[in-house]
Design an enzyme around this catalytic site. Structure first.
Site, PDB file in Angstrom:
ATOM      1  N   ASP A 102     -23.550  22.100  -5.670  1.00  0.00           N
ATOM      2  CA  ASP A 102     -22.289  21.740  -6.325  1.00  0.00           C
ATOM      3  C   ASP A 102     -22.203  22.531  -7.630  1.00  0.00           C
ATOM      4  OD1 ASP A 102     -20.083  20.452  -7.381  1.00  0.00           O
ATOM      5  OD2 ASP A 102     -20.736  18.460  -6.750  1.00  0.00           O
ATOM      6  N   ASP A 203     -16.600  22.717  -8.150  1.00  0.00           N
ATOM      7  CA  ASP A 203     -15.967  21.659  -8.929  1.00  0.00           C
ATOM      8  C   ASP A 203     -14.653  22.144  -9.551  1.00  0.00           C
ATOM      9  OD1 ASP A 203     -16.562  18.940 -10.149  1.00  0.00           O
ATOM     10  OD2 ASP A 203     -16.245  20.103 -11.982  1.00  0.00           O
ATOM     11  N   GLU A 245     -12.858  22.028  -4.956  1.00  0.00           N
ATOM     12  CA  GLU A 245     -12.149  20.798  -5.324  1.00  0.00           C
ATOM     13  C   GLU A 245     -10.852  21.213  -6.006  1.00  0.00           C
ATOM     14  OE1 GLU A 245     -12.835  16.752  -7.995  1.00  0.00           O
ATOM     15  OE2 GLU A 245     -13.515  18.697  -8.720  1.00  0.00           O
ATOM     16  N   HIS A 319     -17.932  10.700  -4.820  1.00  0.00           N
ATOM     17  CA  HIS A 319     -18.526  10.046  -5.994  1.00  0.00           C
ATOM     18  C   HIS A 319     -17.494   9.741  -7.070  1.00  0.00           C
ATOM     19  CE1 HIS A 319     -18.081  14.232  -6.915  1.00  0.00           C
ATOM     20  NE2 HIS A 319     -18.265  13.969  -8.200  1.00  0.00           N
ATOM     21  N   ASP A 320     -16.257  10.201  -6.903  1.00  0.00           N
ATOM     22  CA  ASP A 320     -15.195   9.925  -7.883  1.00  0.00           C
ATOM     23  C   ASP A 320     -14.219   8.872  -7.383  1.00  0.00           C
ATOM     24  OD1 ASP A 320     -16.109  11.913  -9.651  1.00  0.00           O
ATOM     25  OD2 ASP A 320     -14.918  13.462  -8.653  1.00  0.00           O
TER      26      ASP A 320
HETATM   27  C1  NOJ Z   1     -14.910  16.683 -10.723  1.00  0.00           C
HETATM   28  C2  NOJ Z   1     -16.174  15.966 -10.393  1.00  0.00           C
HETATM   29  O1  NOJ Z   1     -16.134  15.555  -9.055  1.00  0.00           O
HETATM   30  C3  NOJ Z   1     -16.290  14.830 -11.376  1.00  0.00           C
HETATM   31  O2  NOJ Z   1     -17.315  13.936 -11.043  1.00  0.00           O
HETATM   32  C4  NOJ Z   1     -16.468  15.415 -12.749  1.00  0.00           C
HETATM   33  O3  NOJ Z   1     -16.447  14.383 -13.706  1.00  0.00           O
HETATM   34  C5  NOJ Z   1     -15.341  16.395 -13.086  1.00  0.00           C
HETATM   35  N1  NOJ Z   1     -15.037  17.276 -12.012  1.00  0.00           N
HETATM   36  C6  NOJ Z   1     -15.727  17.252 -14.270  1.00  0.00           C
HETATM   37  O4  NOJ Z   1     -16.714  18.171 -13.895  1.00  0.00           O
END
Ligand code: NOJ
Length: 546
Positions: A102, A203, A245, A319-320
Site C-alpha cells: 500500500d 493511496d 484509491e 479499513h476506512d
Molecule cells: C486513504 C487511506 O485509506 C486512509 O486510511 C488514510 O487516512 C488516508 N488515505 C490518508 O493517507
C-alpha cells in the site's frame, strides 16, 4: 493457483485486505505484526485468495496508522523487519498468494528525511519535494480545509512559509510537479518490485496532481499524465496488479485509469455507491438511509459501462469504512444470512473482488466510549462537532455508524481471551461478539459465512462467466430485489438477492426454471424469497445470447 505471468491475471483474482495492526499479534504488544500474517497464511490459502493487499507496514510515526510514511524502504519495528517482510513474500508465493503493498504517494510523514530537509531552508534540494506557499503567520494562503479537519496549511517559521497538507498536519503533501521527486518514487517502487511484491495499492492517487492555488485537490489537470509516466517507469516493467484509491473517479475517468492497454493502472476503487447513504453535499457523518434502487442502478451503470473497456474493483468494506453487515445488512437476527447476501451481490459481478479481513466471518461494527476510539479522524470529528454545539448523542450516533475504528477492531480468530489476536492488551478493544463470531467456529461449520465466501471464490475460478460475462439488471425499480444476469456466450448466471427483513413474493424469470443452483444462503421456496435470501443460478443454453 493462478498463472501470474499471464497478462491481466488479476481479472480472475480475489484480493484479501489485511490491516496489519489488527490482524495477528505474535509478540504481546497488542499490535498485529508481519510474523502474525505469516502464521495465518494457511487460513488465507484455505479461503482461496490470490493476493494480500497489505495496509502500510513501512516505517512510520503512526499518526494515521501507517498512512504517514517516514521511510518507504524500511518496515516499522512495530510490525517487524525487512527480513520478516521477505519471509512473508516468499511464504505467500509458495501458497500462490502475492503481496500488494500500500503506497502512500500523495504525502509522507513530517518525520520523513525529505521533509526534515525541506524545512531547513528554501534552498535545500528537498524543499521543492513539498508544496509551499508564502504568507505570514496570521494570514493563510487560502481557506482550504484538511480532510481530517482544520486548515490545510501549516506554518514553518524556519522558512517563513506554509506547507500544504490534505490530511493531518503530520502528513505534508508531496509536490508531483518536481521530476526529481517523481524519479525517487519510481526507483523506490522498482526496488519493491525486486523484492518480489506482486502489486500496489495507491493511496488517494487522484490527489497527487493538486493545485492548491485553484483549490484543486483531486483530478488535477496533470493527473493522468503523471499516472502514465509512473506506470511506464515502474508497473509496466513487471506483470503486476495495481489499484488506485480514487474518491473523485467517475466512469469516464475510471475508463482512463483502467484502460485495457495498461497505460495507467489495473483498476481503481471508486466510491459512488459508498457515498449514497449520506446526505448529498454533506459529510460522511451526516447520515441518510441507503437509497436501495439508486444503489443497484449505480452498480449496474458501472458494470455496463466498464465492460470491455475498463475494469471494476468490487468491494463493500475496507479499513476506512464501517462493516458492511452492520451498514447495509442486518447485524442482529440475520447477521450471517445478510452477510452472505452482500457477498453474493458483490461476487456475482464483473471485476476483481476485495475482501476486507473479518468480512469473510461477518464481523460487525462496535460502539465504544469516546475515549477508547483511536482514530485521528474520529477524535477530530468529535471535538469539532462538540465545539459546534451538536448534541453528543447525535455525534456518537455518527461515529457508531461511520467511524473507521468499526473496521479496525482486532480480527476474531477464536473464543479465547482477546479472540486469539494477542496475549497482551489489544491496541483497540476486541468486539465482544468474538465468543460467537470467530474464525475457529466458522471453519468448523459448513454453513458459515466463511464457508460461503470460500465457495464464492471457488465458483469465480470455475466458471469464466463470473470473470468475463456481461451484465443486465432485472427488476430495475423493485424496492427490495437486486437481481441481475451475467452472460458469456451460452453460459449464463442469474443472481438473486432479497434485500431486507421482509419476505418478497417472486417467481423465476422464464427460462430459468431448470437452471442449476451454484450457491444459496437458504433452501429455495417456490413463489417467495425469504428475508435476506440470496442465490446464484447457472444455465447453459446453446441458443442464448452468444
Ligand atoms: C486513504 C487511506 O485509506 C486512509 O486510511 C488514510 O487516512 C488516508 N488515505 C490518508 O493517507
Amino acid at each position: 493457483m493462478l498463472d501470474k505471468t499471464k497478462k491481466d491475471w488479476w481479472k480472475s483474482a480475489v484480493v484479501y485486505q489485511i490491516y496489519p495492526r489488527s490482524f495477528q499479534d505474535t509478540t504481546g504488544t497488542g499490535v498485529g505484526d508481519i510474523p502474525g500474517i505469516v502464521r495465518r497464511l494457511d487460513y488465507l490459502q484455505t479461503l482461496g485468495v490470490d493476493v494480500i493487499w497489505l495496509s502500510p507496514v513501512f516505517a512510520s510515526p503512526q499518526v494515521d496508522n501507517g498512512y504517514d510514511i517516514s521511510d518507504y524502504r524500511d518496515i516499522d519495528p512495530l510490525f517487524g523487519t525487512l527480513e520478516d517482510m521477505r519471509t512473508l513474500i516468499r511464504e505467500g508465493k509458495r501458497r500462490g498468494i502475492g503481496i500488494m503493498m500500500d503506497l502512500v504517494l500523495n504525502h509522507t510523514s513530517d518525520q520523513h528525511r525529505w521533509f526534515q530537509q525541506a524545512c531547513q531552508s528554501r534552498k535545500n534540494p528537498y524543499h521543492d519535494y513539498y508544496v509551499w506557499r508564502d504568507g505570514t503567520p496570521d494570514c493563510l494562503p487560502n481557506d482550504m480545509q484538511a480532510v481530517f479537519g482544520g486548515p490545510a496549511w501549516e506554518w514553518v517559521p524556519q522558512v517563513q512559509q506554509y506547507y500544504f497538507h490534505q490530511f493531518a498536519p503530520q502528513q505534508p503533501d508531496l509536490n508531483w510537479e518536481n521530476p526529481t521527486l517523481r524519479r525517487e518514487i519510481y526507483d523506490m517502487i522498482l526496488w519493491w518490485m525486486d523484492q518480489g511484491v506482486e502489486g500496489f495499492r495507491l493511496d488517494v492517487i487522484d490527489q497527487i496532481a493538486k493545485e492548491p492555488d485553484k483549490k484543486i485537490t483531486n483530478n488535477g489537470p496533470r493527473l493522468h499524465e503523471f499516472l502514465r509516466e509512473l506506470s511506464a517507469e515502474t508497473f509496466q516493467k513487471g506483470c503486476l496488479v495495481t489499484v488506485g484509491e480514487a474518491w473523485g473517479a467517475d466512469i469516464p475517468r475510471a475508463k482512463l485509469y483502467s484502460a485495457p492497454d495498461g497505460s495507467e493502472l489495473s483498476m481503481v476503487f471508486q466510491f459512488e455507491q459508498m457515498c449514497l447513504d449520506q446526505q448529498p453535499g454533506k459529510e460522511k457523518w451526516d447520515l441518510a438511509p441507503l437509497p436501495f434502487v439508486k444503489m443497484k442502478q449505480s452498480f449496474a451503470r458501472w458494470q455496463r459501462e466498464l465492460h470491455g473497456c475498463g475494469w471494476n474493483s468490487l468491494f463493500l468494506d475496507n479499513h476506512d469504512l464501517p462493516r458492511i453487515v452492520s451498514r447495509w445488512g442486518n447485524d442482529g437476527q440475520y447477521r450471517a444470512r445478510s452477510a452472505k447476501l452482500l457477498a453474493t451481490m458483490l461476487h456475482g459481478m464483473q471485476g476483481t473482488p476485495y475482501i476486507y479481513q473479518g468480512e469473510e466471518l461477518g464481523m460487525t461494527n462496535i460502539q465504544l466510549p469516546i475515549e477508547q476510539y483511536r482514530d485521528v479522524e474520529i477524535q477530530n470529528f468529535y471535538r469539532k462537532r462538540m465545539a459546534e454545539g451538536y448534541p453528543e448523542a447525535e455525534v456518537l450516533r455518527s461515529i457508531y455508524a461511520k467511524g473507521r475504528d468499526n473496521a479496525r477492531t482486532p480480527m476474531q480468530w477464536d473464543d479465547t481471551p482477546n479472540a486469539g489476536f494477542t496475549a497482551g492488551t489489544p491496541w483497540l478493544p476486541v468486539n465482544p461478539n468474538y465468543t460467537t463470531v470467530n474464525a475457529g467456529a466458522e471453519l468448523a461449520d459448513p454453513d458459515s459465512v466463511f464457508a460461503y465466501y470460500q465457495k464464492l471464490i471457488a465458483l469465480r475460478k470455475q466458471y469464466p462467466v463470473f470473470v468475463d460475462g456481461d451484465f443486465t439488471l432485472l427488476e430495475e425499480e423493485h424496492p427490495h430485489l437486486f437481481v441481475y444476469e451475467r452472460a458469456l456466450g451460452a453460459e449464463q448466471l442469474l443472481v438473486v438477492c432479497n434485500f431486507g427483513d421482509e419476505a418478497t413474493p417472486w417467481t423465476l424469470p422464464a427460462g430459468w426454471e431448470n437452471a442449476d443452483t451454484l450457491i444459496e444462503n437458504l433452501p429455495a421456496q417456490p413463489g417467495t424469497l425469504q428475508p435476506w435470501e440470496a442465490r446464484i443460478l447457472l444455465r447453459r443454453d446453446a441458443d442464448a445470447r452468444s
